[in-house]
Each structure stands twice: as C-alpha cells, then as structure tokens.
Scaffold this motif. Sequence first.
Motif, mmCIF file in Angstrom:
data_model
loop_
_atom_site.group_PDB
_atom_site.id
_atom_site.type_symbol
_atom_site.label_atom_id
_atom_site.label_comp_id
_atom_site.label_asym_id
_atom_site.label_seq_id
_atom_site.Cartn_x
_atom_site.Cartn_y
_atom_site.Cartn_z
ATOM 1 N N ILE A 99 -8.477 10.495 -6.009
ATOM 2 C CA ILE A 99 -8.654 9.080 -5.700
ATOM 3 C C ILE A 99 -10.132 8.885 -5.395
ATOM 4 O O ILE A 99 -10.658 9.475 -4.459
ATOM 5 C CB ILE A 99 -7.802 8.646 -4.499
ATOM 6 N N ILE A 112 0.841 -1.199 0.000
ATOM 7 C CA ILE A 112 0.000 0.000 0.000
ATOM 8 C C ILE A 112 0.876 1.250 0.000
ATOM 9 O O ILE A 112 0.670 2.175 -0.776
ATOM 10 C CB ILE A 112 -0.910 0.043 1.254
ATOM 11 N N ILE A 113 1.875 1.247 0.896
ATOM 12 C CA ILE A 113 2.774 2.392 0.983
ATOM 13 C C ILE A 113 3.482 2.607 -0.348
ATOM 14 O O ILE A 113 3.564 3.707 -0.868
ATOM 15 C CB ILE A 113 3.813 2.187 2.116
ATOM 16 N N LEU A 130 2.072 6.694 -6.747
ATOM 17 C CA LEU A 130 1.108 7.657 -7.285
ATOM 18 C C LEU A 130 1.739 9.039 -7.361
ATOM 19 O O LEU A 130 1.610 9.757 -8.347
ATOM 20 C CB LEU A 130 -0.126 7.764 -6.376
ATOM 21 N N ARG A 172 -3.703 5.472 4.428
ATOM 22 C CA ARG A 172 -2.299 5.820 4.192
ATOM 23 C C ARG A 172 -2.156 7.316 3.876
ATOM 24 O O ARG A 172 -1.307 8.001 4.422
ATOM 25 C CB ARG A 172 -1.759 4.975 3.029
ATOM 26 N N VAL A 173 -3.009 7.821 2.981
ATOM 27 C CA VAL A 173 -2.943 9.239 2.612
ATOM 28 C C VAL A 173 -3.243 10.104 3.834
ATOM 29 O O VAL A 173 -2.579 11.110 4.076
ATOM 30 C CB VAL A 173 -3.930 9.553 1.464
ATOM 31 N N TRP A 220 2.486 1.635 -3.251
ATOM 32 C CA TRP A 220 1.540 2.035 -4.293
ATOM 33 C C TRP A 220 1.213 3.523 -4.186
ATOM 34 O O TRP A 220 1.213 4.241 -5.183
ATOM 35 C CB TRP A 220 0.258 1.202 -4.170
ATOM 36 N N VAL A 221 0.959 3.992 -2.956
ATOM 37 C CA VAL A 221 0.652 5.421 -2.773
ATOM 38 C C VAL A 221 1.864 6.271 -3.167
ATOM 39 O O VAL A 221 1.730 7.283 -3.852
ATOM 40 C CB VAL A 221 0.209 5.709 -1.317
ATOM 41 N N ASN A 222 3.049 5.840 -2.737
ATOM 42 C CA ASN A 222 4.253 6.582 -3.123
ATOM 43 C C ASN A 222 4.404 6.655 -4.629
ATOM 44 O O ASN A 222 4.784 7.681 -5.188
ATOM 45 C CB ASN A 222 5.503 5.933 -2.522
ATOM 46 N N THR A 228 -10.363 15.602 1.852
ATOM 47 C CA THR A 228 -11.210 14.413 1.789
ATOM 48 C C THR A 228 -12.669 14.830 1.959
ATOM 49 O O THR A 228 -12.963 15.775 2.674
ATOM 50 C CB THR A 228 -10.879 13.404 2.906
ATOM 51 N N VAL A 257 -8.034 6.268 -10.024
ATOM 52 C CA VAL A 257 -7.119 7.382 -9.775
ATOM 53 C C VAL A 257 -7.051 8.209 -11.040
ATOM 54 O O VAL A 257 -6.766 7.686 -12.118
ATOM 55 C CB VAL A 257 -5.708 6.899 -9.400
ATOM 56 N N VAL A 317 -5.780 2.615 1.291
ATOM 57 C CA VAL A 317 -5.191 3.733 0.556
ATOM 58 C C VAL A 317 -5.584 5.051 1.229
ATOM 59 O O VAL A 317 -4.747 5.922 1.454
ATOM 60 C CB VAL A 317 -5.642 3.704 -0.923
#
Length: 593
Positions: free
Chosen positions: A195, A174-175, A181, A229-230, A177-179, A264, A204, A226
């Motif tokens: 997102i 996950i980390i 992005l 994480r954000v 994947w977000v990074n 958000t 995305v 996700v």
Amino acid sequence: MQEQRALGEILMRHGVVAEEALEALYAEQREKPVELFDLVVQNRLATDIDVARALARECGLDFADDIDLDAITLADATRLPLGYARSHRLLVLKEYEDSVAVICGDPLDTAALDDVRATFGKRLVVTVAPPAVVNEAINRVYERQETTSDLEGGEHADNADTIDILESDDDAPIIRWVNSLFAQAAKERASDIHIEPEEKEVLVRYRVDGELYIARRASRQFMSSVIARVKIMAGLNIAEKRLPQDGRISLRIAGRAIDVRVSTVPTSRDHERIVMRLLNKTNVLLDLPDLGFSQRDFLLMDSLVRRPDGIILVTGPTGSGKTTTLYACINRINHPNINILTAEDPVEYEISGIHQVPVQPKIGLTFASALRAFLRQDPDVIMVGEIRDKETAEIAMHASMTGHLVLSTIHTNDAASAFTRLVQMEIEAFRVRSTIVGILAQRLVRVLCPHCKEGYPGTPYELEQLGIDPARTRRRDDRRLSPAYIARSANEIVDYEPVGWRHVEPPTLYRARGCSICDSKGFTGRLGIYELLMADDAVGEAVMQSSDAQSIRRVAQARGMDTLRDDGARKALLGITTVEEVVAATQDDMFDE
Ligand SMILES: [Zn+2]
C-alpha cells in the motif's frame, strides 16, 4: 462417501480413465468424502478439462473451456442465489425470449437443471465447462453485485490527514475496503500486498507469482484511515508515524488460515508505506509429491529423508522455495515416533508434532547455539534454517555423525558448489564426504495456465537455449542404461521421463496467452525446477580429490544427475512452463558434458 460408479463408467467409456485406476479411486471414496471428479484430477489421471469434455460428450452438450464474462447479464445470473450456484456449479449466462443459456460444471446434476428450468419457465441451452472455470466465473459475476468501490476513483478534494479512523464516524467503508484487499489478495494467490502513497492517490499493488502489478487505486484522502486500520489490525502504534514498525495479523478467509506480516516504513510523501506478506498455510505445507520432482528425483528425495543420519542440503537464491521444500521433507516424515526439532529465522509456519525454535541473534540464540542445544534434546531429525558459518557447519556434521538426520540450506547457485562452499568454510573434505548425502539445487518457474496455454513448434534457437539437441539426448539415453543411473528406492526401477527429443520434427513448446481464469496473466502459481546431486561413492571420490565444483558436477552428471536446465527443459516440453521462464531461472547454469 458413496462410490460414483455412474460417473466412473462414463469416464471409462470415453477413454479418460482406465478401469483399474477407477477401482483405486472408489476405494478412496469409501474412506473419505471426495468427489470422483476431484480424485481423478488430484491423481493427475486426467485434467479437469478432459473430464468435463467427456461429460459434455456423454450428455450430448456443448463444451467450453473458458467463459466470456462480458456476455453474462448480471440481473439474469443473480436470479439464482449465490449459495445455490456454488453448490451446484451452475451459472445462468443470459435469459432469451424462449430460452435460458446456462453453463454448468456437472451436467449429471439433472435435478439442479430442472430447478433452473422451473425458475425461468423456459427451455435451457446448457454448456458444460470445467468446475474450476464455472466457480471462478460465479465468483466474478456475483462479486459485481457487492460494491467495494466506495473509496475508489473518488474525485474528492485532497484534504489529506483530515480523516482519522478513530474519530471518523464513517469508518465502515474503510474497514470493508481493507478487508476486501485481503480477500482479493487471497483469491489471486498474492504473496504480498503493497500500500503506497503516491502524489495524488493511494496505490495498492499485489505480488502474484513473483511479479508486482497494480491492483487498486484509491483517493489519497483515505490514506491515513487505511494505514490506521491496518495498524490496528496488526497491533501497531497508530501515533508513531516516524519510525518503521513490524506486526502480524491472523486472518481467516473463506475457511483458510492466513498469517500476514505487516511492515510500515515512513516516506517523504507524508505517509507511511505498508508492505504485507501473506503466508498461506495451505501453500506452505506441501508434501514431497506436490513439489513437481521428476520421478527419479522424487524417489531419491524420498529415500534421503527416510535415512537415519546424514545431511541433506537445499541450495538456491532467496525466494527459490527452499523453505517450502524443507517443510515438505519434514511433513513427509512427521510422525509421533520421531523427534523433530527446527531452528528457523523466522518460524514461517507452526507445524503440529514438531518443535520449532526461532533464532534470535540479538540475544545470542544463533543457528549454532540452537543446534548445540538440540543435541541434548534427544532428536532424531534436526532442521537448521541455514548453514552460513563454520561453527554451524561443524555442529551439523557432528550431529550427522552421531546418528541424526540434518536438513538445512546453503547459499550457492548449483548443487556441486555446496561442496566448494563448505570447504571454503574450512571444513575438511573427508568430513564433508562422510556426512553430506544429497544436495538439491532449485529455482521457481511460473506455471502456465492450463486453460489458455498455446502450443507451437519450438524453434532451433529455443531448443539450443534449453540445451536440447538430438546428440545430447542420445548421450543421455545411453547413460540411462548404466546401473549407476537407477534410483535405488523401494527397489523400484524407474521409468524415466525423457528430457530431450530424438525426432526430426521440432517438439511442441508452450507459451502464455491469458484467459478469465488466470486473470489474463497466462500463468497460475509457481513450481520448482531441481538438480538433485546424490553424494554417492563416485561423487565422494571427486570431493576428496578436488574442491572444484565443475569437476564434481561432471561426475554427478555422469551418474545420472539432471541439471537445473535439464529439469527446466523437461518441464517446458511437458507444457508446464515456457522457455523464457526456464532460461531466466537458470541464467547462471552452464551446461556442458
Ligand atoms: Zn488462462
């Protein structure tokens, strides 16, 4: 850095750069370590394509302005380490039985080519390409090695809300994947990342050059992780899922500082949707010459920002690049012996050497109250985010009359209407006349990718849309001979670039095509088109006589002002953008004279 005279000689021999220009570049090289290649391109003496083509010709090699990524064999390419490929601008395309196909950005780097020859033990077939093209291809090819797609296209059961990043022992993907992005967004120069929870998946989308497009999809089961994480990165409350939240992330990607504003909002799909705005410091802090002004507009803007007093206004709709222009003006004059204060909503970038105040209307810190306080802070230059009421306008005028330069924005479609707007705020015409020194209207247009744009003869309809016809061009040329048209800056007589065309032949216009460098988009980045109204005596007279924007505009045009559409037409003829971009950006710009 040492002068790269050998390269200079080659460029001179092939008629790419003149000798005098090269001497200036050598002088620059003695001061700081910059490649001659980069200096030539930065100073717009030639494009990277011209330089690379000259090098290819010199070395007797083939030239390509594009690389077909599909023709590259990953296993062959990655036999060279990534760092080596990058620093030598070199990419192996494919290994054949008795040879190796290589593409290189610097054919003079013969030592590197020898290394490759030794590595494969075969003869090389070398093609030269612009370094930017080679670098981009290197990035694309080597990133295929790393899989960031652990989460993508998964056919897992849709058991939403079961994974939480805090409990999950499988948080690394996950980390990562977000990074990834953020990394991809930075590379594609995206301004926003969205997102979004969809029924069956997570979508995305990136906004690049003002347009949204789908960048990635992931299985919906990962949405909670996700989002969590954000939220952790942005310092938000993970447990709060029913209320909107705002936060900030500071990142460094490939050495570039990027600020991310995170927002958000809860949706009906069980999950929040996230929008992240990326503020890239290097993008925001431009200097005046980077903004794409015509020569006349540049010299006039440069003289305006160096004035000791007066008000300079920038107008245009939201998202037309006004803040970037104001920052560029301030950047131009930012010097320890000048006290610069700004009131902004919000402060987009902290600029060293100036003092920036974020306004907070909720606690009574408005543009007007900040401006009033600034006057007691011994300022030289004041920037106020926007003039939207009488009070702010009056203090700005007071500041100007007491010997300060004021920069601000006002919300109108064209430059002349800013006068009308101020009069509507019940400011007396004589005060408007005696304080406003210049008004810049602007829009953003997408810039054609120089690697794949396609020239074609403009049709009569397109020329009409741009406001170009021989009679109009002739009238404009006649005006240019009048002394009123001469920009009075540094006593320079400006050599005007033509806006129109005189010939019977249709001029060349350009359209987008798409290649590997621009991600098949056909465009790279955006640039302003401008309308700079100088508040000289004649315009001042018109302001006193009438608040009618149309008549003020006519006077300004007679004094040499190019309208938004004129500047757009110039940029279309120069191949910087397309007719469609100009027409879309100037829909409400009427042209008559
Ligand atoms: Zn392209």
